[in-house]
Motif scaffolding. Sequence first.
Motif, mmCIF file in Angstrom:
data_model
loop_
_atom_site.group_PDB
_atom_site.id
_atom_site.type_symbol
_atom_site.label_atom_id
_atom_site.label_comp_id
_atom_site.label_asym_id
_atom_site.label_seq_id
_atom_site.Cartn_x
_atom_site.Cartn_y
_atom_site.Cartn_z
ATOM 1 N N VAL A 260 55.984 16.205 -101.247
ATOM 2 C CA VAL A 260 54.862 17.097 -101.521
ATOM 3 C C VAL A 260 53.544 16.346 -101.410
ATOM 4 O O VAL A 260 53.488 15.126 -101.554
ATOM 5 C CB VAL A 260 54.974 17.724 -102.927
ATOM 6 C CG1 VAL A 260 56.169 18.655 -103.020
ATOM 7 C CG2 VAL A 260 55.048 16.642 -104.014
ATOM 8 N N ALA A 261 52.476 17.078 -101.161
ATOM 9 C CA ALA A 261 51.121 16.520 -101.150
ATOM 10 C C ALA A 261 50.132 17.676 -101.257
ATOM 11 O O ALA A 261 50.435 18.807 -100.845
ATOM 12 C CB ALA A 261 50.854 15.712 -99.887
ATOM 13 N N MET A 262 48.963 17.377 -101.796
ATOM 14 C CA MET A 262 47.896 18.372 -101.848
ATOM 15 C C MET A 262 46.630 17.751 -101.264
ATOM 16 O O MET A 262 46.204 16.679 -101.679
ATOM 17 C CB MET A 262 47.644 18.849 -103.283
ATOM 18 C CG MET A 262 46.783 20.117 -103.353
ATOM 19 S SD MET A 262 45.047 19.761 -103.587
ATOM 20 C CE MET A 262 44.998 19.593 -105.363
ATOM 21 N N VAL A 263 46.032 18.432 -100.286
ATOM 22 C CA VAL A 263 44.841 17.948 -99.593
ATOM 23 C C VAL A 263 43.647 18.743 -100.100
ATOM 24 O O VAL A 263 43.641 19.970 -100.026
ATOM 25 C CB VAL A 263 44.991 18.092 -98.066
ATOM 26 C CG1 VAL A 263 43.804 17.436 -97.362
ATOM 27 C CG2 VAL A 263 46.302 17.467 -97.587
ATOM 28 N N GLU A 264 42.639 18.027 -100.630
ATOM 29 C CA GLU A 264 41.472 18.684 -101.227
ATOM 30 C C GLU A 264 40.321 18.779 -100.230
ATOM 31 O O GLU A 264 40.047 17.835 -99.486
ATOM 32 C CB GLU A 264 41.004 17.935 -102.472
ATOM 33 C CG GLU A 264 41.937 18.064 -103.646
ATOM 34 C CD GLU A 264 41.309 17.549 -104.936
ATOM 35 O OE1 GLU A 264 40.063 17.493 -105.012
ATOM 36 O OE2 GLU A 264 42.066 17.197 -105.850
ATOM 37 N N PHE A 265 39.636 19.930 -100.282
ATOM 38 C CA PHE A 265 38.464 20.175 -99.438
ATOM 39 C C PHE A 265 37.332 20.745 -100.275
ATOM 40 O O PHE A 265 37.547 21.303 -101.354
ATOM 41 C CB PHE A 265 38.789 21.185 -98.334
ATOM 42 C CG PHE A 265 39.815 20.720 -97.333
ATOM 43 C CD1 PHE A 265 39.431 20.084 -96.164
ATOM 44 C CD2 PHE A 265 41.172 20.938 -97.559
ATOM 45 C CE1 PHE A 265 40.390 19.673 -95.235
ATOM 46 C CE2 PHE A 265 42.136 20.531 -96.642
ATOM 47 C CZ PHE A 265 41.739 19.896 -95.478
ATOM 48 N N LYS A 266 36.124 20.617 -99.751
ATOM 49 C CA LYS A 266 34.981 21.391 -100.210
ATOM 50 C C LYS A 266 34.548 22.293 -99.051
ATOM 51 O O LYS A 266 34.522 21.847 -97.897
ATOM 52 C CB LYS A 266 33.802 20.479 -100.590
ATOM 53 C CG LYS A 266 33.853 19.877 -101.989
ATOM 54 C CD LYS A 266 33.425 20.892 -103.039
ATOM 55 C CE LYS A 266 33.101 20.259 -104.371
ATOM 56 N NZ LYS A 266 31.775 19.592 -104.374
#
Length: 387
Positions: A260-266
């Motif tokens: 699993v992984a979570m990629v953060e954006f603005k």
Amino acid sequence: MSVLITNASNVKGLVVTQSLGKKGVEITTTDCEYLSAAFFSRYSKHHFLCASPERTQLEFVNSIQNHIKRNKIDVLMPINSTETNLISKYKEKFTPFTKVPFEDFPKMMQLHNKNEVMKLASELDIRIPGTYEINNATDIEKFSKEMEYPVVIKLRNATSSVGISYVYSASEFVSKYKQTIQKFNLKSSEYPIVQEYIPGSGYGVSMLYNQGDIRASFTHKRLREYPITGGPSTLRVSVRNQEMENAARKILDHVNWHGVAMVEFKLDERTNKPVLIEVNPRFWGSVYQAIAAGVNFPYLLYEMALYGDVEPVFNYKVGVKTRFLLNDFRALISHLNNSGHRFTTFKEFFKFYEKDLYYDAFSINDALPAMMFAYKGLKDVLNSRHK
């Protein structure tokens, strides 16, 4: 089948415990804190105290390994960053006895290091904030005069809001940058990176990979967070954003990711374009958001570990909200102080009942853990007032 879940004191650990327990999986939870919330869950059939992964790393690894060797554990599922990194680093100690569905240590560190992620994203033509790398103390003054403010100081290897500072002038930058070096006792090779501040809303793209092949994807938007300056989200909503999902997949495809992984954006409000912020190569704080909307990452990861693969899951319900009420109360004061519309903020906060709104860690059929979070939250407030 059985799973060992670490970090039982954290809401993520409880959410994963409840998610798997409701599917009939036999759960053992562990933590170094005696009053850990997940210990009190009806879905935690067994629990034990382990060594602290922060203070005694090898003792932590050995205590987990010893329990697995003495008991039948099919899958080891670390939850937070420190534990995931340690178990990944010493994976060979566990794999003769159980399955560890997480990446090997070099790849884990590649995505955990914010500076390395920015370099990789730049090579892949993914938008990133303007980023400065300082490797010499004599360059701090020089960089302070070259940057446009505000900027954000970030530790290269940290999670949540640890070590983050927002800076609005050159003199403030020099002071805060040196304070960060001193506070975390950093060598020159570990100096914080400095990034352009991106105004706009935060998003997370969560994904599950099986040896380089994507198996699940989910996107959420942050509505509130604590601390307000960039901590874990306390209120979110499920959304779609194809451009963010493509960028997240581009990174994880490139490194041939597993787990699993979570990629953060603005979403930059000046351009309406997504900008990469960081990658979390582990379970993320808002994992319940995906579960509530229809993507049960913990159970998918468990099945993938046991059976080698899972059916892909890319469809979910848009507009589902989830809320971690304890931290949302903590965030309220900050949001009120920083809002130009206090009445609207206050009114929105007290919408406790609405369609498709669910609460992290709270279940009528499993209420004791929520009571433990409330007790610890009250204790923290009283202790801070006493200090």
